[in-house]
Design an enzyme around this catalytic site. Sequence first.
Site, PDB file in Angstrom:
ATOM      1  N   GLU A  21      -6.990  -5.830 -10.245  1.00 52.33           N
ATOM      2  CA  GLU A  21      -6.630  -4.412 -10.334  1.00 52.33           C
ATOM      3  C   GLU A  21      -7.358  -3.729 -11.494  1.00 52.33           C
ATOM      4  OE1 GLU A  21      -2.515  -1.809 -11.130  1.00 52.33           O
ATOM      5  OE2 GLU A  21      -2.636  -3.938 -11.657  1.00 52.33           O
TER       6      GLU A  21
ATOM      7  N   LYS B 237      -2.304   1.550  -3.363  1.00 54.36           N
ATOM      8  CA  LYS B 237      -1.004   1.052  -3.796  1.00 54.36           C
ATOM      9  C   LYS B 237       0.092   2.018  -3.346  1.00 54.36           C
ATOM     10  CE  LYS B 237       1.371  -0.534  -7.996  1.00 54.36           C
ATOM     11  NZ  LYS B 237       1.225  -0.710  -9.463  1.00 54.36           N
TER      12      LYS B 237
ATOM     13  N   CYS C 297      -0.494  -5.310  -7.615  1.00 55.10           N
ATOM     14  CA  CYS C 297       0.395  -5.510  -8.757  1.00 55.10           C
ATOM     15  C   CYS C 297       1.880  -5.523  -8.415  1.00 55.10           C
ATOM     16  CB  CYS C 297       0.086  -4.449  -9.819  1.00 55.10           C
ATOM     17  SG  CYS C 297       0.977  -4.686 -11.372  1.00 55.10           S
TER      18      CYS C 297
END
Length: 501
Positions: free
Chosen positions: A276, A334, A379
């Site tokens: 990321e 995301k 994440c």
Amino acid sequence: MTLPWRGWRLALALILAGAVSAAAFPPVYALPLLALGLLFLYRCAEDAASGWKAALYGFWWGWGFNTAGLYWLTNAILTRVHDFWWALPLAAPGCALILAPFSAVPAALCRRVAPGWPRVLLFAGIWSLGDMGKVYLFTGFPWNPPGSTLEFPGLVGDWLIQPAAWIGVDGMTLAVLLGCLLVWQSRRWALGVACVAVLWGGFGAWRLAHLHPLPVTLPAVALVQGNVPEGEILDRADAVAVFRRYLDLTRQGVAEARAKAGAEGRGRSVLYVWPESSFPGLLDEDEVARHMIAEAADGANGVVGSARGDARGRYYNSAFALAPDGTILGVYDKSTLVPFGEYAPRFVPVKLVPGVLTPGRGPIRWDFAGFGGVGPMVCYEVIFPGRVIGDRRPDWLLNITNDAWFGDSAGPRQHLATARMRAVEQGVPVVQDANTGVTAIFDGAGRQVAALGWGKAGVLTALLPAPLPETFFGRHGRATPVALALLCIGMAALGSFRRRL
């Protein structure tokens, strides 16, 4: 039990008991401390003069529990301490204040039924339902469920987490709570808990000995861990040097993965992965950089973490799938953002990182040649049980993350434990590529295939194992642990009613 303390002394004792109980979470795994801490809370709730007092006791205990369990949030503030110095004493304690009511409710309501096993069942059932309800808090924060305390490293942990394939981490939370409290009820109950624990582990060992992977061939992966401090990522003062480091590590990793694919993997494709935010810019707008990455990758496909902007001025935290020539094959944005970090809830006009991100549309599956059927995540998204897979089940899950925010603390280890649990729940290999570590690969039963520790710059290469058939939890999701929690509540009510006849 007659409490030896009252007032502020009892509040302090409850806070300390909750804080000590958090040592049961990774990476310490001191499960007996959780059993002792829960016993203290339970006895205090029973001895409370009223339901409101019991709720207050649960609140104090939960505040200590969550403050200690989330202490590593302070490290995120330290990366921007010159801007957010005022938030240093608020990060972990502030989040803990929001989470503390989740332990206050079972402490108060368990008194509604008769003492003994009915009260324990009600306490555990209500706690478990509340724990599952944390996914609806802001964007959700189901961090550190008590079920994760069974994720011991090594073979014992592998045995203990296998029931998650049926009941998920939420069902394991229910089991942990019941075990921690029933063991104190009597010698007979303690013996029963011990027998169940042996059978639980034995079932896990049996399952691991009888797995039947699907006939799916997945790529060899080269997971790049740049070990870039968060300050450098935010300031981008050494962006060129960081980019060159990733290029060098990619060359090394692709060569190693290709050698493994040729020697052991019968010519498997090779896929490199950057974590990321690893690209210090906007990858979709930098064609030159994509060509440089393609050159370093020497004909391999890849996944690169980068920010992305659109024509409407919105920014996303994204994962880019790249072809061997650097062409963008696909983008995943995301979808679940971190509250107070990547966005600020409307009623709290505070954000702890510059900028506000836009959420994507949710879980997807990439089916590009050389990738296998992969479900990308970024994440925070890996912590959500039952919400990591979309309409089509992938052959493996890839989570790119940047845990540099949290330093060499429990945070990255707890994050990794959630990835391991998702592998067992869904029956698919899970790959976590972290900027500073821990980077690791788990097979569909949660066994660690390979890992690269925290704070190391390097490349982790491995042949991805095949997925397992779809699990019971994968088909039915959280309906099973919800039903088990409701069953406990119903049995508590029935048991209490029968005792009063």
